[in-house]
Each structure stands twice: as structure tokens, then as C-alpha cells.
Scaffold this active site. Structure first.
Site, PDB file in Angstrom:
ATOM      1  N   HIS A 179      45.072  36.216  46.851  1.00  0.00           N
ATOM      2  CA  HIS A 179      46.033  35.198  46.458  1.00  0.00           C
ATOM      3  C   HIS A 179      45.592  34.512  45.167  1.00  0.00           C
ATOM      4  O   HIS A 179      46.391  34.295  44.255  1.00  0.00           O
ATOM      5  CB  HIS A 179      46.147  34.196  47.598  1.00  0.00           C
ATOM      6  CG  HIS A 179      47.074  33.079  47.307  1.00  0.00           C
ATOM      7  ND1 HIS A 179      48.427  33.208  47.446  1.00  0.00           N
ATOM      8  CD2 HIS A 179      46.855  31.832  46.861  1.00  0.00           C
ATOM      9  CE1 HIS A 179      48.995  32.074  47.097  1.00  0.00           C
ATOM     10  NE2 HIS A 179      48.070  31.222  46.736  1.00  0.00           N
TER      11      HIS A 179
ATOM     12  N   GLU B  36      48.242  41.331  48.605  1.00  0.00           N
ATOM     13  CA  GLU B  36      48.394  40.123  49.409  1.00  0.00           C
ATOM     14  C   GLU B  36      49.315  40.384  50.593  1.00  0.00           C
ATOM     15  O   GLU B  36      49.062  39.941  51.707  1.00  0.00           O
ATOM     16  CB  GLU B  36      48.954  39.012  48.514  1.00  0.00           C
ATOM     17  CG  GLU B  36      48.837  37.627  49.070  1.00  0.00           C
ATOM     18  CD  GLU B  36      49.628  36.650  48.212  1.00  0.00           C
ATOM     19  OE1 GLU B  36      48.998  35.819  47.568  1.00  0.00           O
ATOM     20  OE2 GLU B  36      50.866  36.712  48.191  1.00  0.00           O
TER      21      GLU B  36
ATOM     22  N   ASN C 121      18.357  55.180  45.036  1.00  0.00           N
ATOM     23  CA  ASN C 121      17.225  55.969  45.508  1.00  0.00           C
ATOM     24  C   ASN C 121      16.996  55.751  46.987  1.00  0.00           C
ATOM     25  O   ASN C 121      16.727  56.690  47.719  1.00  0.00           O
ATOM     26  CB  ASN C 121      15.957  55.580  44.743  1.00  0.00           C
ATOM     27  CG  ASN C 121      15.849  56.347  43.439  1.00  0.00           C
ATOM     28  OD1 ASN C 121      16.468  57.396  43.291  1.00  0.00           O
ATOM     29  ND2 ASN C 121      15.093  55.814  42.503  1.00  0.00           N
TER      30      ASN C 121
END
Lengths: 667, 121
Positions: A46, A68, A406
């Protein structure tokens, strides 16, 4: 209004909100039955919608509107957050990131993927529910709804005679009130509600056109009428309605049924109160005080530099005051010191940002990486509010992401393997930050398999990063540090998750370029830990001043462990290398003079500065340790930039120049 | 000079409003980024006018309106709403907010609403 001024704030907050979206999505994904994070998702979407619409980024605003909608639908339980929906939501967040990146680069909102995502969401919304629900509005006036007094247009129609009579019998005036709203009025029904509320406070609405239900739902085109029974006069009734914003015109006419005298006040010019707003707005401008200002980073850097200069002069001042021994001067200098210290702390703090700025994006990365590689991993974050210099933060973000990649690629095992090892199938990657005096320590650890030292040994030989002979003498701990050598990578193919093997060495180099320390801890079978000790700020550091030859050098305290006096008889030689044995630890000795390519000062005694570099100790031999103090780092400038072994220069209390030794580069 | 407190969860919107209000003879005495902060700041600053966003973390604008009016029944609060939130605005007005403006802001509209709200007794 000049939107350009707002773009930066927009970008910053838009990114924040995209981060919020990411984090809340991750929270929701953990437990799809708990819809609490949806509120935050909705709020962030919003906010983004409002901001992008304000900036005129219509594509982005349109996209966030759809986002929304689907979030609202999830919130109200109409759409279930299935895996498919979750993936769509994650993709939406990516599309939003694209929009923001594109705005940053070209000031236009563009996202290649947004249209497809938006279409998919729309399809879901259409298939998932019958009719899009409009919010139900229940104005307080409802209870006063009149018995179906339907007046069709203008003042001609009359309300039910019985109602009029009833009002008249209570000696009340009955007015027809026609309200015309401003053309630009956006929430017409809310305005109608406000008018009806104002009127209801002073009388009773006994009829309306259109019907009160249509008014509530906004099914009218900017005009509506009330039949209003009240003890007030026409002018007062009119004022009640005109008090509401965006009311363009109010026409009041006394109902013919009740009293028969009133002149229609109709067809007057727009209400005065509306006009008065404009004249008020045109009043002289006055400066309002503001509580925050935006400052460019360059200005802060300049300020920081100036404070650095002050610190240098402060040190000189100190020294002079001490030598001259003027009591009064000493007092002043002390006060001066205190103020400069505070100034320095304040300016430093302005440049600081909480590490959450960097950490917050990682949970999402881990999620994506884990999904790609068929693993499961959670992220735990600690010390999110610890602050660090903005530059360090920005520069460390990529290297940290690397370590995290990693950890997912090499550290965390496949779920089956984890179960076999008696672990939770879901791995944990921990990110933590903590403050330790003038440093911030950032750690990335995982509860995976740890570093396979046998594999590292093998690869190290293949890659010829170390000789066979040396390797044989290396402890597992030392072997682990080999992964930080340039070009080292234990994974055969280019892996989508960990990327091409720009490995740990890049991270290490980056950390060391800030004068920081990089360490690896390995716990076979239980995981590994990468530790980065970073300076709080780059401009002023604590340094050990040492004398070597004629010069005074500064060694950043971050690297130093201890200092002590040494004599020739203390040294031993192992394989032709000069060492010193300290608490049963063999430490190689380097003469600072020799490191800098000069002859060693011959003397019966020297002082040794024990430094910790890349997890290994070394003893730096100097002529004399002068003491510890803070120094302001000045760049060496273009010409000396490549001078090996020095990270900068500082000016000491007596005005002389001291080179700042870059220990990591020398050893 | 009338004192104004700006409540919105984004700095972006707050600075927009602040800039619009420069055209008026009012002083922005404070900013708050959620309802809770708004209530605290209200108690501390006693502004003549509060501009109140609706959707905010911690405590939303409607709860904040209720809380502030419980603290000071004469508080003047101007709601700032996004499109599509009629129901919320009505709730806020029922709770006692005086007026509302819609985002994206139209400066003239904001100034008019500020005037009206301040004039109301």
C-alpha cells in the site's frame, strides 16, 4: 513541485518497503496458516502504491495496486496462499525491485517481468472469487433513514406528506438541501457521509435522493439531496453542509409542505468558505523550522576530513601544552580535547548505518539459493541494530552475500544427508554483528558439514597454490585458510548458487582493504564460521606509534596483540628464520626496517609488536614503541597510491609526518 | 503560529507534506511514523493540528485518532488517505477526525483542508 528532490527519499524508502515485503513473505512462507505477516505485506504494498503514484510512476503504481488486491484477498481469507501464489508474490517483489532499479538508472519505471506477473495474479483473482467485494460502509446516519422518501431531482418533488406533517407538528423547519460536490472530489460517499453527519447532529434527515444506500456506496454523480428537519434556520442549515471540504455548492429551500415562506437561496455563487481557502493559501509564506535535513555523503566526508585535521591539531596542542606547562593553557586544552572528541563521535555517528540495511536482504537470497539447490535453510540474524560506517556497509554487502552463497552451496548439506547426520533437515545460516571497542565483528556461520580439509588439500595441490612439502607440514587449521587464496575453489563446475569461483579471497581482500581482519573457523561435521573484524570508521583509527630508524610509523591497533622489549639472546632460528618463542608459541620475527627495504637498526635491545594477521601471529621488530593514540588517516595521494606497505599517512603532534603501516600487505 | 504534527510511516510522504505546508502560516513541530509515536508526540507537543496517515505499523491511524481524542477531545486531526479506503476514512471521521485529504496530495486541497480543520472550533 519538483519531484527530483523527492526521488532519493523515494528510492530509499521504496527499497526499505521491498525489503519488508521480502521479509514478511519469508515469514509467511514458514507458516502458511498464520496470516499475521499479510498485514505487513499489505501495508508495504500500500505504501509503495501511494509513493509511486505520487511520483507519477504509473506503471509501478498500477502494479502495486494489483499486488495490494491479491494481498487483501489473502488477508480476508478469499485467496489461499498456496505455493503458486507465494511464488507469484516473490516474483512481484522482484518486479518491484526492477522498477526501483530502473527508476534509479533512467528515472522511468520499467520492469520486464511485471506484466506477466500481474496477469497471473489477475487470473488468480478472477478464478478464485466470485465478485470483487467493495468495502461496506455504514454511516451513522443509517439508523435515521427516512421511510423511503424518494425525491427525484431538484426541489420539485416532495417528501411524503405524513413525514412533513410530523415534522411541522413538532414546530420544526423542513428544508430540501441540495449538495453539489467539487468535480475533483475523490471519495464522494465519504463527503456525503460527513454532510449527513453534520446535519444529523442538529436535526433529522428524513429523506434523501438518491437513496441512502446509493449515497453510501457512492452511486451518484457528485450531487445529492437531503430532506432535513431541524430547529435551525436556512442559513444555519446551509452552513452545516458547507462546512465540509470539497462541497462546491449548497442549495437550501424550505419544503413547501411545512412552511410556505422561504425564498429559494438557490443559484448563488459557490460557497464563500471554499473561496476563503484560496485566499488563505495565498497568504505570505513563512519559513517553518525543519527537524531534519538531507546532506550529501560528500559533504559528510568533507566534515569528517576537517574533524580529522582538528584531531591532528589537537594532538599538537596537547603536546605543546605539556611541554610549556602553563596551567591555564592545560585546562583549556583539556576542555578543547573533550569537545573535539564529542564532535568526532557525533560526525562519525552521522555516517553510521545499522547493519540491518545489509542483513535484511540476505534471508531472501538464502531462500532463493536453497530452493535452487534443493536444500533447506533458515537465516538467523543477531545484532541487526549494530551500526557501522556507511562506506564499509556498502562495500561489504557483496562480499557477505558471497559468503552466504558459499554457506548454502558448500556448507549446508542436502536434507537427506542432514537427517543421516542426525541434524534437522533444515540448515541454519547465522549472521551476527557485534561491537567490540573500535571494531564491529561480523560473523557468517552455518551448521553444515564444515570445510572438507582433505578436499582442500587435494585441490590446493591441483591448483598449485601450495607446494607438496609445505602442505605436508600444514595443520588442518592452516589448510582451511588456503580457501582464501586467489582462484581457489573446491567446486568442480561453475555452480549456479555459488557463482563462478570468485571465492573467499575477494572477501578477504575487501576486509583487509579496510584494515580489517578476516578469519575462518572450521568445525568438521558441525559447520564453519567466517569472522570479519571491521573498523567502525575509516577516517580515524587507533594506532600504535613506533620508532624505526629516524621515522615514526603508525601501526593500526586493530592488528596488534601486545608489545614487549626483546634482546638478541631471545631470538631463535628455525630453518634459517628468526623466531621468538612466546608462551610456547613460535612466532616469526620481522624487522620493520627490513620489511620497508632498509637496513635493520643494530642495537642491544629492540621492541617487538606482536601482530595478528590472517590468523597468524608475527613479531614486528621496531626500535621503540612510543605509545598509542588516535590518528586521522590522510590518503597518500595519486602518486604514492601504489606505495606498497602503507595505507595512508597522518600528521603527528609535533607536526611531523608518520606513515601508516599496512601490516597485511607487508607480511 | 499554529503547530502541526505530521504522522506518516514514510519519510517520503512526510517531507511532501512538510513542503506543502511551507506555503502556510503554520509550523511543523514534529513528525511521527506510527500511531504510537503520534500519541506520544501529541502529548508532548500539543499541536493545533495533526495530519494522520491511516495504514501504519504498530498502531494504525484510526486507533491513533481514538487514542489522541481520548487524551484531548478537542484535538484536530486531518486524515491522509490513499485511494480506495473510503471505509477507513469513514471510520476515522466517526472516531472524530475532522477532515481528510487523498494521496497523491494536491497541494491546494491539502491547504484548504488544513484551513478548514484549524478554523473548526
Amino acid at each position: 513541485m519538483d519531484m527530483e528532490n523527492y526521488r532519493e527519499v523515494f528510492m530509499e524508502e521504496a527499497r526499505e518497503n521491498v525489503n519488508n515485503l521480502n521479509n514478511s513473505l519469508l515469514a509467511l512462507e514458514k507458516n502458511l496458516d498464520d496470516l499475521t505477516p499479510v498485514n505487513e505485506l499489505f501495508r508495504a504494498a500500500h505504501t509503495l502504491k501511494g509513493m509511486s503514484a505520487t511520483m507519477g510512476y504509473d506503471r509501478m503504481a498500477g502494479f502495486t495496486h494489483i499486488l495490494e488486491e491479491v494481498l487483501d484477498s489473502i488477508r480476508s481469507g478469499k485467496t489461499r496462499p498456496t505455493l503458486e501464489i507465494m511464488n507469484l508474490l516473490f516474483k512481484s517483489v522482484d518486479a518491484l525491485s526492477d522498477f526501483i532499479d530502473s527508476i534509479a538508472e533512467t528515472n522511468t519505471d520499467y520492469s520486464a517481468g511485471a506484466a506477466i506477473v500481474a496477469d497471473s495474479i489477475k487470473k488468480h483473482l478472477e478464478s478464485g472469487q466470485d465478485t470483487p467485494e467493495t468495502p461496506v460502509i455504514k454511516p451513522a446516519a443509517e439508523k435515521k433513514e427516512a421511510p423511503a422518501a424518494d425525491i427525484a431531482g431538484g426541489f420539485k418533488s416532495v417528501v411524503d406528506q405524513k413525514t412533513l406533517d410530523a415534522a411541522a407538528s413538532r414546530s420544526m423547519n423542513v428544508f430540501y438541501i441540495k449538495i453539489i460536490l467539487d468535480d475533483k472530489c475523490a471519495f464522494k460517499n465519504v463527503r456525503a457521509f460527513m454532510v449527513s453527519r453534520n446535519l444529523s447532529e442538529k436535526g433529522e434527515i428524513i429523506g434523501s435522493s438518491p437513496s441512502s444506500k446509493d449515497i453510501e456506496e457512492g452511486n451518484f454523480n457528485g450531487e445529492f439531496e437531503f430532506v432535513f428537519a431541524t430547529e435551525l434556520g436556512a442559513a444555519q442549515a446551509k452552513a452545516l453542509a458547507a462546512k465540509v471540504s470539497e462541497v462546491k455548492e449548497v442549495l437550501v429551500k424550505e419544503a413547501s409542505g411545512a412552511k410556505k415562506s422561504a425564498e429559494p437561496e438557490a443559484q448563488k455563487k459557490p460557497d464563500e468558505t471554499v473561496l476563503s481557502a484560496d485566499s488563505a493559501a495565498a497568504k505570505e509564506k513563512k519559513h517553518s523550522s525543519s527537524q531534519s535535513v538531507r546532506v550529501s555523503i560528500e559533504k559528510l566526508d568533507t566534515l569528517m576530513n576537517l574533524v580529522g585535521e582538528l584531531v591532528i591539531n589537537k594532538i599538537r596542542f596537547d603536546q605543546i601544552a605539556k611541554e610549556k606547562k602553563y596551567g591555564l593553557l592545560n585546562d583549556t586544552v583539556e576542555e578543547f580535547d573533550r569537545v573535539i572528541d564529542e564532535l568526532q563521535i557525533e560526525i562519525t555517528s552521522v555516517r553510521m548505518l545499522p547493519v540491518s540495511n545489509m542483513f535484511d536482504r540476505f534471508p531472501r537470497s538464502v531462500r532463493d539459493l536453497a530452493v535452487q539447490s534443493g536444500k533447506q535453510a533458515d537465516v538467523e540474524i543477531e545484532g541487526n541494530d549494530i551500526e557501522i560506517d556507511r562506506t564499509v556497509l556498502e562495500e561489504m554487502s557483496e562480499p557477505l552475500l558471497h559468503l552466504i552463497r558459499n554457506s548454502v552451496a558448500h556448507g549446508i548439506e542436502m536434507p537427506d544427508d542432514r537427517i543421516k547426520a542426525g541434524k534437522n533437515p533444515k540448515g541454519v545460516i547465522r549472521l551476527s554483528a557485534k561491537r567490540e571497542r573500535n571494531s564491529v565483528i561480523i560473523e557468517v556461520s552455518d551448521d553444515g558439514a564444515g570445510i572438507n580439509t582433505a578436499a582442500v588439500r587435494k585441490k590446493a595441490l591441483e591448483r598449485k597454490v601450495v607446494t607438496e612439502e609445505r602442505l605436508r607440514n600444514m595443520s588442518d587449521e592452516e589448510v582451511v585458510s588456503l580457501i582464501a587464496l586467489p582462484g581457489f575453489s573446491t567446486v568442480e563446475s561453475v555452480n549456479k548458487v555459488s557463482g563462478r569461483g570468485v571465492g573467499v579471497d575477494v572477501v578477504k581482500t575487501k576486509v583487509e582493504s579496510f584494515g580489517g581482519i578476516f578469519k575462518i573457523e572450521n568445525y568438521p561435521g558441525e559447520g564453519s564460521k567466517f569472522i570479519m573484524k571491521l573498523p567502525l570508521t575509516l577516517a580515524i583509527v587507533q594506532a600504535l606509534l613506533v620508532k624505526a630508524g629516524k621515522e615514526t610509523y603508525s601501526i593500526p591497533v586493530i592488528h596488534t596483540v601486545e608489545t614487549f622489549e626483546s634482546f638478541e639472546k631471545d631470538y631463535r632460528f628455525i630453518q634459517n628464520r628468526k623466531v621468538i618463542i612466546l608462551r610456547e608459541e613460535v612466532i616469526p620475527v620481522y624487522s620493520l626496517m627490513e620489511l620497508l627495504g632498509k637496513p635493520r637498526t643494530e642495537s642491544a635491545s629492540h621492541e617487538l609488536v606482536i601482530v595478528d594477521v590472517r590468523d597468524k601471529k608475527a613479531a614486528i621488530e621496531v626500535d621503540r614503541v612510543i605509545g598509542q593514540q588516535e590518528v586521522a588517516i590522510k590518503s597518500l595521494g595519486e602518486f604514492l597510491k601504489f606505495a606498497r606497505g602503507f595505507s595512508g599517512v597522518t600528521i603527528l603532534g609535533d607536526g611531523s609526518i608518520s606513515l601508516i603501516v599496512d601490516i597485511t600487505a607487508l607480511l | 503560529m499554529k503547530k502541526v504534527l505530521i504522522v506518516d510511516d514514510t519519510k517520503f510522504m512526510r517531507s511532501m507534506l512538510r513542503n506543502i505546508l511551507k506555503k502556510k502560516d503554520v509550523e511543523v513541530v514534529g513528525e511521527a511514523s506510527n500511531g504510537k509515536e503520534a500519541l506520544e508526540k501529541y502529548k508532548e507537543l500539543r499541536p493545533d493540528l495533526v495530519t494522520m496517515d491511516i495504514i501504519m505499523p504498530e498502531m494504525n491511524g484510526i486507533e491513533a485518532v481514538k487514542a489522541i481524542l481520548a487524551e484531548d477531545p478537542s484535538a484536530k486531526i486531518l486524515m491522509c488517505s490513499a485511494m480506495g479506503q473510503q471505509a477507513m476514512v469513514i471510520e476515522a471521521i466517526q472516531a472524530g477526525a475532522k477532515d481528510f485529504v487523498i494521496k497523491p496530495f494536491q497541494p491546494a486541497r491539502v491547504l484548504e483542508a488544513v484551513d478548514r480543520t484549524l478554523q473548526e472550533s
